[in-house]
Design a protein around this motif. Structure first.
Motif, PDB file in Angstrom:
ATOM      1  N   ILE A   1       0.851  -1.191   0.000  1.00  0.00           N
ATOM      2  CA  ILE A   1       0.000   0.000   0.000  1.00  0.00           C
ATOM      3  C   ILE A   1       0.883   1.236   0.000  1.00  0.00           C
ATOM      4  O   ILE A   1       1.944   1.252   0.637  1.00  0.00           O
ATOM      5  N   LYS A   2       0.435   2.282  -0.721  1.00  0.00           N
ATOM      6  CA  LYS A   2       1.181   3.543  -0.697  1.00  0.00           C
ATOM      7  C   LYS A   2       1.251   4.054   0.734  1.00  0.00           C
ATOM      8  O   LYS A   2       0.257   3.953   1.456  1.00  0.00           O
ATOM      9  N   PRO A   3       2.381   4.597   1.147  1.00  0.00           N
ATOM     10  CA  PRO A   3       2.506   4.996   2.557  1.00  0.00           C
ATOM     11  C   PRO A   3       1.372   5.897   3.034  1.00  0.00           C
ATOM     12  O   PRO A   3       0.851   5.717   4.127  1.00  0.00           O
ATOM     13  N   GLU A   4       0.989   6.866   2.185  1.00  0.00           N
ATOM     14  CA  GLU A   4      -0.044   7.800   2.649  1.00  0.00           C
ATOM     15  C   GLU A   4      -1.429   7.144   2.751  1.00  0.00           C
ATOM     16  O   GLU A   4      -2.324   7.679   3.394  1.00  0.00           O
TER      17      GLU A   4
ATOM     18  N   THR B   1       1.549  -0.157  16.019  1.00  0.00           N
ATOM     19  CA  THR B   1       2.465  -0.288  14.875  1.00  0.00           C
ATOM     20  C   THR B   1       2.882   1.111  14.409  1.00  0.00           C
ATOM     21  O   THR B   1       2.149   2.081  14.614  1.00  0.00           O
ATOM     22  N   ARG B   2       4.027   1.159  13.755  1.00  0.00           N
ATOM     23  CA  ARG B   2       4.530   2.462  13.305  1.00  0.00           C
ATOM     24  C   ARG B   2       3.697   2.944  12.116  1.00  0.00           C
ATOM     25  O   ARG B   2       3.459   2.202  11.177  1.00  0.00           O
ATOM     26  N   ILE B   3       3.255   4.158  12.226  1.00  0.00           N
ATOM     27  CA  ILE B   3       2.422   4.696  11.149  1.00  0.00           C
ATOM     28  C   ILE B   3       3.237   5.694  10.344  1.00  0.00           C
ATOM     29  O   ILE B   3       3.938   6.542  10.921  1.00  0.00           O
ATOM     30  N   ASP B   4       3.150   5.577   9.049  1.00  0.00           N
ATOM     31  CA  ASP B   4       3.868   6.490   8.173  1.00  0.00           C
ATOM     32  C   ASP B   4       3.407   7.933   8.429  1.00  0.00           C
ATOM     33  O   ASP B   4       2.220   8.188   8.662  1.00  0.00           O
ATOM     34  N   GLN B   5       4.356   8.837   8.363  1.00  0.00           N
ATOM     35  CA  GLN B   5       4.057  10.241   8.675  1.00  0.00           C
ATOM     36  C   GLN B   5       2.958  10.788   7.753  1.00  0.00           C
ATOM     37  O   GLN B   5       2.013  11.463   8.197  1.00  0.00           O
ATOM     38  N   ALA B   6       3.091  10.457   6.461  1.00  0.00           N
ATOM     39  CA  ALA B   6       2.107  10.963   5.480  1.00  0.00           C
ATOM     40  C   ALA B   6       0.709  10.412   5.799  1.00  0.00           C
ATOM     41  O   ALA B   6      -0.286  11.135   5.739  1.00  0.00           O
ATOM     42  N   ALA B   7       0.655   9.127   6.160  1.00  0.00           N
ATOM     43  CA  ALA B   7      -0.642   8.500   6.487  1.00  0.00           C
ATOM     44  C   ALA B   7      -1.243   9.136   7.721  1.00  0.00           C
ATOM     45  O   ALA B   7      -2.450   9.390   7.792  1.00  0.00           O
ATOM     46  N   ALA B   8      -0.365   9.413   8.707  1.00  0.00           N
ATOM     47  CA  ALA B   8      -0.857  10.043   9.937  1.00  0.00           C
ATOM     48  C   ALA B   8      -1.444  11.416   9.633  1.00  0.00           C
ATOM     49  O   ALA B   8      -2.480  11.798  10.171  1.00  0.00           O
ATOM     50  N   GLU B   9      -0.761  12.160   8.746  1.00  0.00           N
ATOM     51  CA  GLU B   9      -1.250  13.502   8.408  1.00  0.00           C
ATOM     52  C   GLU B   9      -2.578  13.434   7.665  1.00  0.00           C
ATOM     53  O   GLU B   9      -3.428  14.308   7.785  1.00  0.00           O
TER      54      GLU B   9
END
Lengths: 348, 668
Positions: free
Chosen positions: B191-194, B276-284
């Motif tokens: 899946i794309k990080p965001e 779990t670690r969430i990608d910064q872009a996804a978090a935003e």
């Protein structure tokens, strides 16, 4: 006259198919009154309308015509159920519950306060002999055990009317005797019992009045004692007397003098139930094997016990030529043929 | 263009507005008419049954019969319905216009053009009153019996359902089935990080919906039929238990069980997500709960009836405005009008977030978007299109001159100033004074959500007084946002939810649970439907009915099209005709007798479908997955309306269940 607890007037039930066509007349214009404090038996072959009557009284079915009243209220009235206990033919309970949970559940349906519910459940579990199995789920119960817990749920509300559909179904002789004793006990407590059963001996043993249904029609209604009484036959019982041809001749002569005829003469037989219960009781007192297999020299050893010469007796079997026998009480006792039932009740 | 440079913000794509408080009066009216219609039919059937099969021996308590109140209300309802019929007939006579009798088989059934006159309105209200009377009449025995219900008994029956499910290991099966789906989606798919969180939320929602709805449907469908089959119900109805208590007990038991499982699994999935670690872009993008303020989208151009341009995209969710050059500007504007401005927007700069679609008629420059001008005006600074030039200007030109002078002096005129700029204070002051703020040449990229900070002064200006319209009937928007595309030969596509003012941020975790309430509502619908059906039908049939209705609810839009006759290719009979004749969907059919019969059959089918459509639950209305996955707060208003919707849908089913259970011979 005693207060009527159940009353049906012209009660009729016709089963119909999906299109409303008559399929079967299950019950036809039944007029019946059951009074407070009696044990009433509904008898009849399969399909005679016994269970239909009970279901109509409980509101599980609606009458096609006629009326059914319980405690003066229409049978479909829910409030009347507060005073009724019902044991179905098969003990249809939730099999994933244990005995305690089952009684707690049914107690809740009666809105019984928690402390009373707990206390009553514990008493009933004790009373039906399931104290050691109170935590086992019903799926693991034998049929007899389920019947016992079924009876306990029927009594959880301390009902005034107990309706029992085939109460001894699936019970062993011990259980059957226990159930019959309990039914009599309920009557002694002033409760009304309505039962239907295929086992005529059970009905005969406990019921005060019976109704015999056949094909949906009421055929006979009345007191058991009256219905079973054979006014043309005399029963005579005696003890400490040997069965001899001389005695037989003398008795025949005496009876002939009064216009009667000696029709049978011999020792009475006990019932199989009594024999079984006696052996079980003895086995409890003296555990161990009592049965000796027959050998070449001792063929009669296979007989576990001699025919009863003491204990409770039953009326002479018609196949038995002996009309009278010894009585455990030792005294001579002459009565009408049907009076043996009352004798049993006294014993219990 | 590196997409990571641009702040990645979510945007909602909603094809219809969520139902809010404002829709309630209309919904209630429709409900009274629809439910009332069914109630009237039920009432007629019940009364026919009661009078054709009188109670045995005159005992009125044997079955619920027709009471005096019920009869009186039924007569009243019949009178009101007759009046409604008369009014509708009169209205139709009044509005009847000669129509061509020529049959055009390909023309969809014309939609009734709503010319609401007094007669129509009176007929409409008569239907509402008749419906309410019919509902009260049919519900009268139900309401009377409600007072006899005892919570302890219902609770006992609910507990049984609960225990049954646990002892039969239903709970265990459910958890085992649902557990794999609760883990982050990135563990299983590329899946794309965001999109990481967005996908996880969607997958969790889908999996929980499928597993829980199926289980809930199965349990509720088979509970009462199994009780009847195993005759356990005999030992219950012979206790002082109202029959509806059995239905209520089962319903509440399974609802409680599914509530526990749903919120347990939701908490578990949230825990997995947070551990779990969430990608910064996804978090935003997703790990937020934006509280947006939406405006109403409109379009303006030289043409009065301009409503945006269709660029021929199959999905007509967005309408487009054309771009123009500085020399030859486009008069087209997409305008968002905000009628409600919370006072909290007056504290600090307010982000205005947006994401547009770009439609290019010529190849654009590589790595470059299109440019747009944004003009924010309060109601005190109205705009108009210049009569000769394609330019929008202030109505009050003197004020405009004054503003321009001040803005030029402060070097903020036609500039794109941001809050960290030292000139921002002046921007704020000007916005508060004139109710005007513009942000020019904002570069916009396809489907990337961007943001502009709007000075709080603009909202202070808008809220300083209450606008009064000239005639008093039209509401004046407090703030409007004019969007202009300044790239020639390019179009920007806009939809109502593509631009919003960000009021504040909520808590994602809470929003995640709020999203689960939507699924909870759908679970309750399935349990209610299945339980109601199972009071009369067998377990399998009840399950199939519940599943069928629920699935029909997923395709409600299509069913509505069929019912209204707006589907391409006609109804099923016309479609069959086309299939047999090997005709395409758009071919005009000859009005042969076969076609005429097919068209008539379709009309009958549509009439039946229009009745049936009211039975279908609007399950899409309870789906909040998009809100959670895109990081938008679900307003409590939506959830409250959802609950009301739920009650409104299940109430007629409850009454039906009451009648079926009460009149059923348990031991037959």
């Amino acid at each position: 006259m005693a207060e009527s607890v159940v009353e049906t007037r012209n009660l009729t039930k016709v089963y119909r198919d999906f299109w409303g066509r008559r399929k079967k007349v299950a019950l036809n214009a039944l007029d019946l009154t059951i009074y407070r404090g009696e044990i009433f038996g509904l008898l009849g072959p399969n399909g005679s309308g016994k269970t239909t009557t009970i279901k109509l009284l409980l509101g599980l079915l609606f009458p096609t015509s006629g009326d059914a009243y319980v405690f003066g209220k229409p049978a479909v009235n829910v409030e009347k159920n507060e005073r009724i206990g019902y044991l179905p033919e098969e003990s249809y309970l939730y099999r994933f519950l244990n005995a305690e949970e089952t009684l707690d559940f049914y107690g809740r349906l009666f809105d019984i306060p928690p402390d009373v519910r707990r206390e009553r459940a514990a008493q009933l579990i004790e009373r039906v002999g399931l104290a050691n199995d109170r935590k086992r789920i019903l799926r693991e119960y034998s049929k007899g055990m389920r019947q016992r817990i079924g009876l306990a749920q029927a009594l959880i509300n301390d009902p005034e009317l107990v309706i029992l559909d085939e109460p001894t179904s699936g019970l062993d002789p011990l259980g059957t005797r226990w159930m019959k004793d309990l039914i009599l006990e309920l009557r002694d407590q002033g409760k009304t019992v309505l039962m239907c059963s295929h086992r005529l001996d059970d009905v005969q043993d406990v019921c005060d009045r019976i109704a015999i249904l056949y094909n949906g029609d009421l055929q006979t209604l009345g007191e058991v004692k009256t219905l079973l009484e054979d006014a043309n036959t005399l029963e005579l019982r005696a003890s400490n007397v040997k069965l001899t041809d001389e005695l037989k001749a003398d008795l025949a002569a005496v009876l002939q003098k009064y216009g009667g005829t000696l029709t049978s003469f011999g020792h009475p037989t006990t019932t199989l139930e009594d024999l079984f219960l006696r052996i079980v009781e003895e086995s409890k007192q003296r555990p161990g094997r009592r049965f000796l297999p027959p050998t070449e020299g001792n063929k009669s050893a296979a007989t576990p016990a001699a025919p009863a010469s003491s204990g409770s007796t039953n009326s002479p079997n018609n196949s038995n030529p002996a009309p009278a026998s010894a009585n455990a009480n030792g005294g001579a006792n002459a009565s009408h043929a049907s009076s043996n039932k009352s004798g049993k009740k006294k014993k219990r | 263009m590196n997409s990571l440079v641009i702040p990645l913000l979510g945007i909602l794509v909603l094809e219809r507005d969520p139902i809010g408080y404002a829709d309630l009066p209309g919904l209630l009216k429709t409900w009274a008419q629809d439910a009332g219609g069914f109630a009237a039919v039920g009432l007629v059937l019940w009364m026919l049954n009661a009078y054709l099969t009188p109670p045995p021996g005159g005992t009125s308590e044997q079955r619920p019969r027709v009471t005096k109140l019920m009869l009186m209300l039924a007569i009243l309802a019949a009178v009101v319905y007759a009046c409604a019929g008369g009014l509708m007939y009169a209205a139709s006579l009044k509005t009847a216009t000669p129509t061509s009798t020529t049959i055009n088989p390909n023309a969809p059934t014309p939609m009734a053009t709503p010319q609401i006159g007094t007669l129509d309105r009176a007929a409409d209200w008569a239907l509402v009153i008749g419906g309410i009377l019919a509902i009260i009449a049919i519900a009268e025995p139900f309401l009377r019996d409600l007072v006899r219900l005892r919570w302890r008994r219902i609770f006992a029956l609910a507990r049984i359902s609960f225990k049954e499910a646990i002892r039969r290991r239903v709970l265990f099966v459910l958890i085992v089935l649902a557990l794999p789906f609760l883990f982050p989606a990135k563990w299983f798919f590329a899946i794309k990080p965001e999109d990481e969180l967005r996908s996880t939320v969607s997958i969790i929602s889908f999996a929980l919906s499928a597993v829980l709805l199926l289980m809930a449907g199965l349990m509720a469908s088979f509970s009462i039929p199994n009780d009847v089959k195993n005759q356990t119900i005999h030992t219950i109805v012979t206790k002082p238990v109202e029959r509806f208590e059995i239905v209520a007990g089962r319903f509440l038991g399974y609802t409680a069980l599914m509530t526990l499982i749903l919120f347990g699994l939701t908490a578990l999935s949230l825990l997995f997500m947070r551990l779990t670690r969430i990608d910064q872009a996804a978090a935003e993008e997703t790990l937020r709960a934006r509280k947006p303020v939406y405006g109403k989208l409109g379009f303006k151009s030289r043409r009065e009836d301009f409503s945006g341009t269709s660029v021929g995209r199959e999905w007509e969710y967005r309408r487009y405005v054309a771009g123009g050059s500085q020399a030859n500007p486009s008069p087209q504007r997409a305008i968002w009008s905000f009628y409600r401005i919370p006072s909290s927007l007056t504290d600090k700069p307010v982000p205005c977030e947006f994401a547009f679609d770009i439609f290019r008629t010529t190849k654009g420059e590589e790595n470059k978007g299109v440019f747009c001008n944004f003009v924010f005006v309060s109601w005190k600074c109205p705009q108009r299109l210049h009569p000769d030039k394609n330019v929008w200007e202030w109505v009050d030109q003197a004020k405009r001159t004054e503003y321009e002078k001040e803005a030029r002096e402060a070097r903020v005129f036609e500039a794109s100033i941001k809050p960290n700029d030292p000139r921002w204070a002046k921007v704020e002051a000007l916005a508060e004074k004139y109710g005007f703020f513009e942000f020019v040449s904002k570069e916009v990229f396809d489907y990337h959500t961007l943001s502009i900070d709007v000075p709080a002064g603009l909202f202070k200006n808008a809220l300083s007084e209450t606008p009064k319209s000239g005639d008093g009937s039209t509401e004046i928007p407090l703030v409007q946002v004019y969007v202009q595309c300044t790239s020639p030969t390019q179009f920007i596509g806009v939809a109502p939810y593509d631009l919003y003012l960000l009021e504040s941020e909520g808590v994602f975790e809470l929003n995640f649970f709020k999203g689960a309430i939507g699924l909870w509502c759908r679970l309750v619908i399935v349990i209610g439907l299945a339980t109601a059906c199972s009071t009369y039908l067998s377990g399998v049939i009840s399950f199939l009915v519940a599943v069928f209705l629920f699935i029909a609810g997923l395709f409600q839009e299509f069913v509505e099209e069929l019912a209204k006759g707006t589907s391409v290719g006609g109804g099923p009979f016309e479609a069959l005709n086309r299939l047999v004749k090997n005709e395409t969907l758009t071919t005009q059919l000859d009005p042969t007798p076969t076609v005429q019969v097919a068209l008539f059959s379709d009309q009958v089918f549509r009439w039946l479908l229009r009745r049936f459509i009211n039975v279908i639950p609007d399950v899409e209305n309870f789906d909040w997955t998009k809100f959670v996955s895109e990081g938008f707060d679900i307003r409590p208003e939506f959830l409250i309306v959802n609950l009301l919707f739920l009650i409104g849908y299940l109430l007629p089913w409850a009454i039906l269940a009451y009648y079926l259970m009460k009149s059923r011979e348990i031991a037959a």
